[in-house]
Design an enzyme around this catalytic site. Structure first.
Site, PDB file in Angstrom:
ATOM      1  CE  LYS A 231      48.526  43.965  46.233  1.00 11.14           C
ATOM      2  NZ  LYS A 231      47.934  42.690  46.641  1.00 11.14           N
ATOM      3  CG  ASN A 232      50.924  40.682  45.388  1.00  7.13           C
ATOM      4  OD1 ASN A 232      50.321  41.270  46.304  1.00  7.13           O
ATOM      5  ND2 ASN A 232      50.343  40.363  44.256  1.00  7.13           N
TER       6      ASN A 232
ATOM      7  NE  ARG B 288      42.597  34.692  46.819  1.00  5.23           N
ATOM      8  CZ  ARG B 288      43.082  35.938  46.820  1.00  5.23           C
ATOM      9  NH1 ARG B 288      42.248  36.937  46.707  1.00  5.23           N
ATOM     10  NH2 ARG B 288      44.359  36.165  46.968  1.00  5.23           N
ATOM     11  N   PRO B 289      40.664  29.511  49.260  1.00  7.88           N
ATOM     12  CG  PRO B 289      40.735  27.433  48.214  1.00  7.88           C
ATOM     13  CD  PRO B 289      40.413  28.868  47.965  1.00  7.88           C
TER      14      PRO B 289
ATOM     15  NE  ARG C 192      42.970  45.375  49.456  1.00  9.39           N
ATOM     16  CZ  ARG C 192      42.407  44.185  49.687  1.00  9.39           C
ATOM     17  NH1 ARG C 192      41.121  44.012  49.509  1.00  9.39           N
ATOM     18  NH2 ARG C 192      43.137  43.172  50.096  1.00  9.39           N
TER      19      ARG C 192
ATOM     20  CG  ASP D 207      42.902  23.416  49.898  1.00  3.01           C
ATOM     21  OD1 ASP D 207      42.831  24.617  49.546  1.00  3.01           O
ATOM     22  OD2 ASP D 207      43.034  22.496  49.093  1.00  3.01           O
ATOM     23  CG  LEU D 208      46.723  23.816  47.878  1.00  2.00           C
ATOM     24  CD1 LEU D 208      47.110  24.498  46.565  1.00  2.00           C
ATOM     25  CD2 LEU D 208      46.781  22.299  47.732  1.00  2.00           C
TER      26      LEU D 208
ATOM     27  CB  CYS E 246      38.171  38.502  47.980  1.00  2.35           C
ATOM     28  SG  CYS E 246      39.140  37.751  46.677  1.00  2.35           S
TER      29      CYS E 246
ATOM     30  NE  ARG F  26      41.060  37.924  50.229  1.00  2.31           N
ATOM     31  CZ  ARG F  26      40.153  38.516  51.024  1.00  2.31           C
ATOM     32  NH1 ARG F  26      39.495  37.817  51.883  1.00  2.31           N
ATOM     33  NH2 ARG F  26      39.925  39.805  50.959  1.00  2.31           N
TER      34      ARG F  26
ATOM     35  CG  ASP G 181      47.509  39.543  40.359  1.00  7.07           C
ATOM     36  OD1 ASP G 181      48.415  39.523  41.208  1.00  7.07           O
ATOM     37  OD2 ASP G 181      46.440  38.917  40.479  1.00  7.07           O
TER      38      ASP G 181
END
Ligand code: EPZ
Length: 416
Positions: free
Chosen positions: A22-23, A121-122, A396, A124-125, A116, A92, A304
């Site tokens: 998935k990722n 879960r920012p 998911r 900014d990077l 979540c 996300r 995970d």
């Protein structure tokens, strides 16, 4: 919301094939925006997150066609660079379209995906990387608008080896004039798979899989055909499910090197794991022993897999310790395991698990995708029946999870 019913199961046995990652599929699908052509992506798992990413790409003007585990993306007619919250708020990973849109069109307007249950879960990077490439951004009404007349290559050093930020910056840089160097970047297998796909499309990316990636911008990319790598977290989850039932399971289509930290920990506690090419056999007979785990960026123990291994530790007599260093709130599954008679104490980023002869089935709630998987693992070995509410979370990230577990002899059923 569906419910996952898990009855105490005998030792799992037999073999199943692990689905595509998935990722890895999510960023690769997003990166199809860059090509302006047709790409064929194979071994894509059937998951709700993938469906949402395809909906986002269609919203942008891509033509999507899916036959079984093959998705074709035609991005020649992308005519929109804005993604609304009703789409980004669902996953996300939706923010991963920002880099490709910025690279191809010089602009992107993406609603911030929000947090979540596992963390804020920012992004900014991601935004810092875009700024280093010369883009400007404005955050207004929960949306970020990013724009730049022309991006130019830059040296970017990430404060943290963020997987998503590394992927977004790679996608923003592949069409950018000059050379971009990303230091302290993520080195997960999903980064390597994205770079492999983009290099097949004509990009020039070196160093993926290390903490320094060098990208020499090219003028354009063409669509290509690519097969997604196996899902290492699905594989790890099935390995833990086999171990918790003292089973003997063979997983097919697994990349051993993507799981070394998980295999090392399971071997350390006494699980017998053998590699046969792209197959892995997990046999667990002898009583297993306790250990401690600290989640780390790849190649460290993956966050995970943290909740799933915690469920296994509940069945091992003695004290095991888990330290979560990646997300600020990834112990939401603990109160649910305590409902099953687990003895776990959480203090900040550390959970101390006192295994004392197993758990008892109960009605519990999945609070996120991997927490749901942990509750399935616990239910397989607990006495009696475990009812897991909010089981849609599992859809998911686990393709045909119920069928795979049933094939191994588990007594499970999904109630829609
Ligand atoms: C990816 O999320 C995965 N998701 C996650 O898997 C995984 O847990 C995570 O990487 C870590 O391995 C996908 O690939 C779709 P990060 P991502 O950016 O990219 C902080 C699952 O269950 N951070 O590496 O969002 C962040 O808050 C999911 O399949 C910033 O501070 O993870 C977190 O604490 C869950 N600023 C840490 O870095 C940023 O701009 C790691 O996040 C970005 C991240």
């Amino acid at each position: 919301m569906s419910r996952f019913i898990v009855n105490s199961s005998k030792a799992l046995s037999g073999e199943v094939c692990v689905s595509g990652s998935k990722n890895s599929a999510l960023p690769i699908l997003a990166s199809c925006i860059l090509t302006g052509g047709v790409s064929t992506i194979k071994n894509v798992p059937v998951l709700s997150d993938i469906e949402i990413m395809c909906t986002i790409l269609s919203h942008l003007g891509c033509k999507i066609n899916r036959v079984d585990d093959v998705i074709t993306v035609d991005s020649s007619n992308v005519n929109c660079t804005a993604v609304p919250f009703e789409l980004t708020g669902k996953i996300r990973a939706s923010f991963l379209v920002a880099g490709p849109l910025l690279a191809r069109f010089g602009r992107a307007e993406v609603s911030l995906p929000g947090g979540c249950t596992i963390g804020t879960r920012p992004v900014d990077l991601h935004l810092k990387g875009f700024s280093d490439l010369g883009a400007e951004h404005i955050i207004k009404d929960g949306s970020v608008s990013i724009s730049c007349k022309e991006l130019s290559g830059a040296r970017i050093c990430l404060d943290f080896p963020s997987v998503g930020a590394t992927q977004n910056i790679i996608m923003a840089a592949v069409l950018t004039k000059g050379q971009t160097i990303i230091e302290n970047c993520a080195s997960e297998p999903e980064i390597v798979d994205l770079a492999d796909f983009l290099n097949k499309c004509g990009a020039n990316i070196k160093g993926a899989g290390t903490d320094k990636i060098v990208i020499d911008g090219t003028n354009s990319l063409k669509g290509c055909t690519h097969t997604i790598i196996p899902d290492r977290i699905e594989a790890g989850t099935l390995m833990v499910a086999s171990a918790v039932t003292a089973g003997n399971v063979t997983l097919k289509n697994v990349n051993y090197s993507h799981l070394s930290s998980v295999i090392s920990k399971l071997t350390e506690i006494g699980v017998c794991i053998t590699e046969f090419g792209s197959d892995i056999n997990i046999k667990c007979t002898m009583p297993v022993k306790t250990t401690s785990i600290k989640t780390m960026p790849f190649p460290g123990f993956p966050t995970d897999m943290q909740s799933q291994i915690a469920a296994l530790f509940c069945f091992i007599n003695g004290t095991s310790v888990i330290t979560e260093t990646i997300f600020e709130n990834r112990f939401m599954y603990v109160p649910e395991l305590i409902r099953m008679n687990a003895d776990i104490k959480v203090d900040g980023r550390t959970a101390v698990i006192n295994g004392k002869g197993g758990l008892v089935g109960a009605e519990v709630n999945a609070t996120d995708l991997r927490a749901g998987a942990a509750l399935v693992v616990a239910g397989l070995a607990a006495k009696g029946k475990t009812i897991i509410n909010n089981a849609d979370y599992l859809k998911r990230g686990y393709c045909n999870f119920e069928d795979k577990l049933k094939k191994l002899g588990a007594d499970v059923i999904i109630e829609e």
